[in-house]
Scaffold this motif. Structure first.
Motif, PDB file in Angstrom:
ATOM      1  N   SER A  11     -19.365  40.059  74.230  1.00  0.00           N
ATOM      2  CA  SER A  11     -18.848  38.776  75.142  1.00  0.00           C
ATOM      3  C   SER A  11     -19.833  38.086  75.169  1.00  0.00           C
ATOM      4  CB  SER A  11     -18.932  38.855  76.689  1.00  0.00           C
ATOM      5  OG  SER A  11     -19.816  39.760  77.437  1.00  0.00           O
ATOM      6  N   ILE A  12     -21.286  37.950  74.994  1.00  0.00           N
ATOM      7  CA  ILE A  12     -22.684  37.237  74.406  1.00  0.00           C
ATOM      8  C   ILE A  12     -22.396  36.858  72.644  1.00  0.00           C
ATOM      9  CG2 ILE A  12     -25.051  37.037  74.105  1.00  0.00           C
ATOM     10  CD1 ILE A  12     -25.088  38.953  76.695  1.00  0.00           C
ATOM     11  N   ALA A  13     -21.745  38.227  72.243  1.00  0.00           N
ATOM     12  CA  ALA A  13     -21.770  37.788  70.921  1.00  0.00           C
ATOM     13  C   ALA A  13     -20.615  36.505  71.020  1.00  0.00           C
ATOM     14  CB  ALA A  13     -21.910  38.818  69.882  1.00  0.00           C
ATOM     15  N   ASN A  14     -19.811  36.976  70.811  1.00  0.00           N
ATOM     16  CA  ASN A  14     -18.191  35.234  70.946  1.00  0.00           C
ATOM     17  C   ASN A  14     -19.722  34.229  71.505  1.00  0.00           C
ATOM     18  OD1 ASN A  14     -17.123  37.664  69.833  1.00  0.00           O
ATOM     19  ND2 ASN A  14     -15.902  38.257  72.236  1.00  0.00           N
ATOM     20  N   GLN A  15     -19.961  34.049  72.853  1.00  0.00           N
ATOM     21  CA  GLN A  15     -20.419  32.865  72.874  1.00  0.00           C
ATOM     22  C   GLN A  15     -20.898  32.243  71.754  1.00  0.00           C
ATOM     23  OE1 GLN A  15     -21.562  32.142  76.645  1.00  0.00           O
ATOM     24  NE2 GLN A  15     -20.006  33.934  77.819  1.00  0.00           N
ATOM     25  N   ILE A  16     -22.262  33.096  70.963  1.00  0.00           N
ATOM     26  CA  ILE A  16     -22.764  32.463  70.075  1.00  0.00           C
ATOM     27  C   ILE A  16     -21.834  32.391  69.112  1.00  0.00           C
ATOM     28  CG2 ILE A  16     -25.047  33.720  68.773  1.00  0.00           C
ATOM     29  CD1 ILE A  16     -26.141  35.503  70.147  1.00  0.00           C
ATOM     30  N   ALA A  17     -21.321  32.676  69.201  1.00  0.00           N
ATOM     31  CA  ALA A  17     -19.972  32.751  67.582  1.00  0.00           C
ATOM     32  C   ALA A  17     -19.712  31.179  67.666  1.00  0.00           C
ATOM     33  CB  ALA A  17     -19.471  33.500  67.065  1.00  0.00           C
ATOM     34  N   ALA A  18     -19.008  31.360  69.008  1.00  0.00           N
ATOM     35  CA  ALA A  18     -18.651  30.013  69.410  1.00  0.00           C
ATOM     36  C   ALA A  18     -19.479  28.609  69.656  1.00  0.00           C
ATOM     37  CB  ALA A  18     -18.134  30.391  71.339  1.00  0.00           C
ATOM     38  N   GLY A  19     -20.264  28.525  69.739  1.00  0.00           N
ATOM     39  CA  GLY A  19     -21.212  27.796  69.131  1.00  0.00           C
ATOM     40  C   GLY A  19     -21.154  27.421  67.749  1.00  0.00           C
ATOM     41  N   GLU A  20     -20.364  27.969  66.940  1.00  0.00           N
ATOM     42  CA  GLU A  20     -21.334  26.760  65.497  1.00  0.00           C
ATOM     43  C   GLU A  20     -19.169  26.681  65.220  1.00  0.00           C
ATOM     44  OE1 GLU A  20     -21.991  30.234  63.040  1.00  0.00           O
ATOM     45  OE2 GLU A  20     -24.269  30.040  62.412  1.00  0.00           O
ATOM     46  N   VAL A  21     -18.751  27.803  66.365  1.00  0.00           N
ATOM     47  CA  VAL A  21     -16.903  27.685  65.416  1.00  0.00           C
ATOM     48  C   VAL A  21     -16.499  25.854  66.976  1.00  0.00           C
ATOM     49  CG1 VAL A  21     -14.332  28.395  65.401  1.00  0.00           C
ATOM     50  CG2 VAL A  21     -16.217  29.713  64.620  1.00  0.00           C
ATOM     51  N   VAL A  22     -16.719  26.431  67.909  1.00  0.00           N
ATOM     52  CA  VAL A  22     -15.980  25.392  68.510  1.00  0.00           C
ATOM     53  C   VAL A  22     -17.111  24.550  69.686  1.00  0.00           C
ATOM     54  CG1 VAL A  22     -15.415  25.524  70.576  1.00  0.00           C
ATOM     55  CG2 VAL A  22     -14.474  27.808  69.435  1.00  0.00           C
ATOM     56  N   GLN A  23     -17.021  23.448  69.131  1.00  0.00           N
ATOM     57  CA  GLN A  23     -18.665  22.613  69.179  1.00  0.00           C
ATOM     58  C   GLN A  23     -17.757  21.252  70.334  1.00  0.00           C
ATOM     59  OE1 GLN A  23     -19.868  20.784  65.286  1.00  0.00           O
ATOM     60  NE2 GLN A  23     -20.397  22.973  64.664  1.00  0.00           N
ATOM     61  N   ARG A  24     -16.452  21.616  70.077  1.00  0.00           N
ATOM     62  CA  ARG A  24     -15.711  20.807  71.202  1.00  0.00           C
ATOM     63  C   ARG A  24     -14.374  20.710  71.401  1.00  0.00           C
ATOM     64  NH1 ARG A  24     -18.412  15.205  68.528  1.00  0.00           N
ATOM     65  NH2 ARG A  24     -18.106  14.607  70.435  1.00  0.00           N
ATOM     66  N   PRO A  25     -13.695  20.339  71.696  1.00  0.00           N
ATOM     67  CA  PRO A  25     -11.939  20.312  72.050  1.00  0.00           C
ATOM     68  C   PRO A  25     -11.386  20.638  70.379  1.00  0.00           C
ATOM     69  CG  PRO A  25     -12.788  19.342  74.727  1.00  0.00           C
ATOM     70  CD  PRO A  25     -13.772  19.336  72.731  1.00  0.00           C
ATOM     71  N   ALA A  26     -11.717  18.773  69.530  1.00  0.00           N
ATOM     72  CA  ALA A  26     -11.033  18.496  68.307  1.00  0.00           C
ATOM     73  C   ALA A  26     -11.365  20.273  67.346  1.00  0.00           C
ATOM     74  CB  ALA A  26     -11.941  17.676  67.736  1.00  0.00           C
ATOM     75  N   SER A  27     -12.527  20.693  68.067  1.00  0.00           N
ATOM     76  CA  SER A  27     -12.359  22.103  67.246  1.00  0.00           C
ATOM     77  C   SER A  27     -12.000  23.266  67.412  1.00  0.00           C
ATOM     78  CB  SER A  27     -14.161  22.830  67.082  1.00  0.00           C
ATOM     79  OG  SER A  27     -15.085  22.325  67.198  1.00  0.00           O
ATOM     80  N   VAL A  28     -11.488  22.912  68.602  1.00  0.00           N
ATOM     81  CA  VAL A  28     -10.483  23.609  68.965  1.00  0.00           C
ATOM     82  C   VAL A  28      -8.967  23.691  68.599  1.00  0.00           C
ATOM     83  CG1 VAL A  28      -8.730  25.403  71.032  1.00  0.00           C
ATOM     84  CG2 VAL A  28     -11.183  24.551  71.095  1.00  0.00           C
ATOM     85  N   VAL A  29      -8.144  22.187  68.335  1.00  0.00           N
ATOM     86  CA  VAL A  29      -7.653  21.751  67.677  1.00  0.00           C
ATOM     87  C   VAL A  29      -7.006  22.183  66.498  1.00  0.00           C
ATOM     88  CG1 VAL A  29      -6.377  19.747  67.473  1.00  0.00           C
ATOM     89  CG2 VAL A  29      -7.466  19.945  69.645  1.00  0.00           C
ATOM     90  N   LYS A  30      -8.123  21.986  65.686  1.00  0.00           N
ATOM     91  CA  LYS A  30      -8.294  22.115  64.124  1.00  0.00           C
ATOM     92  C   LYS A  30      -7.808  23.458  64.368  1.00  0.00           C
ATOM     93  CE  LYS A  30     -11.390  22.523  60.499  1.00  0.00           C
ATOM     94  NZ  LYS A  30     -11.244  23.952  59.979  1.00  0.00           N
ATOM     95  N   GLU A  31      -9.183  24.484  64.636  1.00  0.00           N
ATOM     96  CA  GLU A  31      -8.389  25.892  64.559  1.00  0.00           C
ATOM     97  C   GLU A  31      -7.191  26.454  64.601  1.00  0.00           C
ATOM     98  OE1 GLU A  31     -10.699  27.746  62.586  1.00  0.00           O
ATOM     99  OE2 GLU A  31     -12.577  26.716  62.748  1.00  0.00           O
ATOM    100  N   LEU A  32      -6.309  25.533  65.466  1.00  0.00           N
ATOM    101  CA  LEU A  32      -5.462  26.002  66.452  1.00  0.00           C
ATOM    102  C   LEU A  32      -3.758  25.862  65.188  1.00  0.00           C
ATOM    103  CD1 LEU A  32      -5.486  26.237  69.902  1.00  0.00           C
ATOM    104  CD2 LEU A  32      -5.945  28.355  68.435  1.00  0.00           C
TER     105      LEU A  32
END
Length: 677
Positions: A11-32
């Motif tokens: 869970s912590i490792a995923n949150q750390i990875a999310a800091g690079e991948v998911v910076q803002r809502p637009a990051s989620v839109v891009k990936e999906l």
């Protein structure tokens, strides 16, 4: 001593990875959206609420997933794209690392329904903060429907760093535009708070560009293509006259993936050399097709930066492709030996019935902007989709005198020794004016347009000042305090003012002076909320890009403080009822739209994530810079003195808001040095 190094929980490792991948809502839109494209979807729907804070929903009709694949997709580094290290050099899909869904699930509440077309039932999965809550079989349509709710609900510090809804929505629209442009074969739609922003049907790239940016782009697009064994470049570029002051609508795609590449941008700008106005940026949507083994896309977390193994070759091919399009579509000015450069463009056509002479083709009669014609001996017949212009059947004499017909359809004289003969025949076309009036362009008609006739005599003597080229070499950082001792101020070429001071001559940049004065006025209006507004007799309607529409809503209070008065009128449309009093001479629609485009550039973040300018500062600068452009004109003595007085009383008479010098002083010693050998 106990060991201190241990593995992080998932869970912590995923949150750390999310800091690079998911910076803002637009990051989620891009990936999906990229996942839906990789799933071969033909129709993708994006639904957003509160700029993605509360809900981001993607509905596609792709291939869907089995129950096992649906669960595995949320594990870290779980991907269907990579099997061996060699696959890293053959990637043609959008996603491949297997981090996106795991990172999103670590910082949001996710609900996903997915089904393959061959399955009777689909799979429902609910995850909150990397914890699996539900997995069950459900009835659903083929494809994937994924909802991301309450982004950063378990990381409140990250949620507090999000900007306002309008700013976040602008980023979402940017990501949506990039993916929709890269895949015109897929239908896209975007809804924000139940309001439709985009509805893009399947079509060609040109259709997608027009649907996305507006019908005005239909006339400015030119097709660009260059094929080589190493790389293929194709897409559309904009005509130089449609270039904008902001660099917002420029897109590079490598194997259908959006990238940022300053080196390739330099190649495009180089191909436009000599055709673009100063500080203008052309529109382009260019696709680069290259073997994946020649690039490395795994050098940035968001995969927007790539590395070519031979950047010089790509640079040269890109420049050649754009330069070819510029030439083929007659976008660059060229020499036309059938026209007389002594005639001004914008002339009035004179028909064959009026002159009694054969009809001679005129290419420069279009006041809105003629399209230069490349000489056939230089380029041959270009292969374009547009029909070739019809040539006049009249045979042109070989003499240069009659060759002037490329600019004006007027009767020709055998010789041009007598310059007055060039204007003969013009008076016969104006029944209400005599031959004497026909020589005065300011009184008789529009055949000379806004320019003055060569024979016009000014009402007062023109003051001429000649200054050597070495006179302006004063250090930019040196502030000079001077006092004007006389009221005699000379204007040079409608651009500079020269005033005598005790130490010599002060040279003032006229446009820079107006920019400083207007900036102080606009900044004071923003601070005191008392900007003067000029009401429009007839309200004007302006339709904006969705990004600019959101920006206008965000800056409504600041724009109102400056003097703008506007109301919403449907999707992406405003009705303008008032403008700042200092800008009443401009076209209100262009002023409003261009100001927002400039603001979007000035308030963007740099590569380090810092804001370039504060919103109020950017607004005052942008409006002052645009309004100052119309003040480059002839001033009388009273206006010159008033301009100098206002400049001296301004907050910083020496520099513009952007830091450019406004004044410089030529001391007597420097002037004397200009005359020494």
């Amino acid at each position: 001593m106990l060991n201190v190094i241990q593995l992080l929980p998932d869970s912590i490792a995923n949150q750390i990875a999310a800091g690079e991948v998911v910076q803002r809502p637009a990051s989620v839109v891009k990936e999906l959206l990229e996942n839906s494209v990789d799933a071969h979807a033909k129709s993708i729907q994006l639904i957003v609420r509160e700029a993605g804070r509360n809900l981001i929903q993607i509905v596609d009709d792709g291939v869907g997933m089995s129950e096992t694949d649906a669960r595995m997709s949320f594990e870290r580094h779980a991907t269907s794209k990579i099997r061996s290290s060699d696959d890293l050099f053959r990637i043609r899909t959008m996603g491949f690392r297997g981090e996106a869904l795991a990172s999103i699930a670590a910082v949001a509440q996710i609900e996903m329904r997915t089904r393959r077309a061959t399955d009777e039932l689909g799979t429902l999965i609910r995850i909150e903060g990397s914890d699996l809550k539900t997995q069950e079989a459900v009835s659903c349509l083929p494809g994937t429907n994924i909802l991301v709710k309450n982004l950063f609900f378990n990381v409140p510090a990250r949620r507090n760093f999000l900007k306002s809804n309008s700013v976040e929505m602008r980023h979402i629209i940017d990501e949506f535009q990039r993916i929709a442009l890269a895949h015109p074969e897929v239908a896209f739609s975007l809804f924000h708070n139940d309001q439709e922003i985009y509805n893009l049907p399947v079509g060609k790239l040109s259709r997608r560009i027009i649907d996305m940016f507006g019908k005005s782009y239909r006339e400015q697009l030119a097709y660009c293509e260059e094929q080589t064994p190493y790389v293929t470049v194709k897409g559309y570029i904009g005509k130089p006259e449609s270039a904008k002051k902001t660099r917002n609508e420029q897109f590079f795609f490598v194997n259908n993936r959006f990238i940022r590449h300053n080196y390739l941008h330099h190649a495009v700008i180089g191909a436009y050399e000599g055709t673009l106005p100063d500080n203008s940026h052309p529109f382009y949507v260019l696709f680069v097709e290259i073997d994946p083994s020649h690039i490395d896309i795994n050098i940035h977390p968001t995969k927007t930066e790539i590395k070519f193994d031979d950047e010089r070759s790509v640079y040269a091919i890109m420049m050649a492709a754009v330069r070819k399009a510029v030439g083929v579509y007659n976008l660059a000015p060229s020499l036309d030996f059938e026209s007389d450069v002594n005639f001004l463009s914008g002339g009035r056509r004179i028909s064959q019935q009026e002159t009694g002479s054969p009809n001679i083709e005129s290419r420069s009669g279009d006041v809105a902007g003629p399209k230069p014609v490349m000489p056939s001996w230089a380029t041959g017949e270009p292969k374009t989709d547009r029909p070739a212009p019809e040539r006049s059947s009249a045979v042109r004499p070989a003499s240069l005198d009659r060759a002037a017909g490329g600019s004006f359809d007027v009767p020709r004289k055998p010789s041009a020794n007598n310059w007055q003969a060039l204007f003969e025949g013009l008076s016969t076309n104006d029944e209400s004016s005599g031959s004497q009036q026909s020589l005065q362009g300011d009184q008789t008609g529009d055949w000379l347009g806004p320019a003055k006739a060569p024979v016009a005599i000014p009402d007062e003597p023109t003051e001429l000042v000649t200054i050597g080229s070495r006179a302006n070499q004063i250090p930019a950082g040196q502030a000079i305090s001077v006092e004007i001792e006389e009221e005699t101020i000379v204007q040079v070429q409608n651009r500079y003012l020269v005033a005598p001071v005790k130490s010599g001559l002060m040279v003032i940049d006229q446009r820079g002076a107006y920019e400083r004065i207007l900036y102080d006025q606009f900044h004071a209006a923003l601070t005191k909320h008392n900007g003067a507004s000029q009401q429009l007799l007839f309200p004007k309607t302006v339709t904006l890009a969705p990004v600019d529409f959101q920006l206008a809503l965000e800056l409504r209070d600041e724009l109102t403080s400056l003097g703008f008065q506007f109301d919403e009128l449907g999707a992406n449309t405003f009705v303008i009822r008032g403008v700042p009093a200092q800008t009443s001479d401009e076209r209100e629609e262009e002023l409003f739209a261009n100001l927002l485009a400039q603001l979007r550039e000035d308030t963007a973040r740099d590569r380090h994530g810092r804001l370039k300018l504060d919103r109020s500062e950017a607004l005052a600068r942008s409006l002052a810079r645009r309004s100052a452009a119309r003040h480059v004109a002839r001033l009388n003595v009273t206006e010159r003195k008033a301009l100098v007085d206002q400049l001296v009383a301004s907050s910083n008479p020496s520099y513009t808001p952007g830091g450019d010098p406004i004044t410089t002083v030529l001391t007597l010693d420097k002037i004397a040095g200009l005359f020494k050998s």
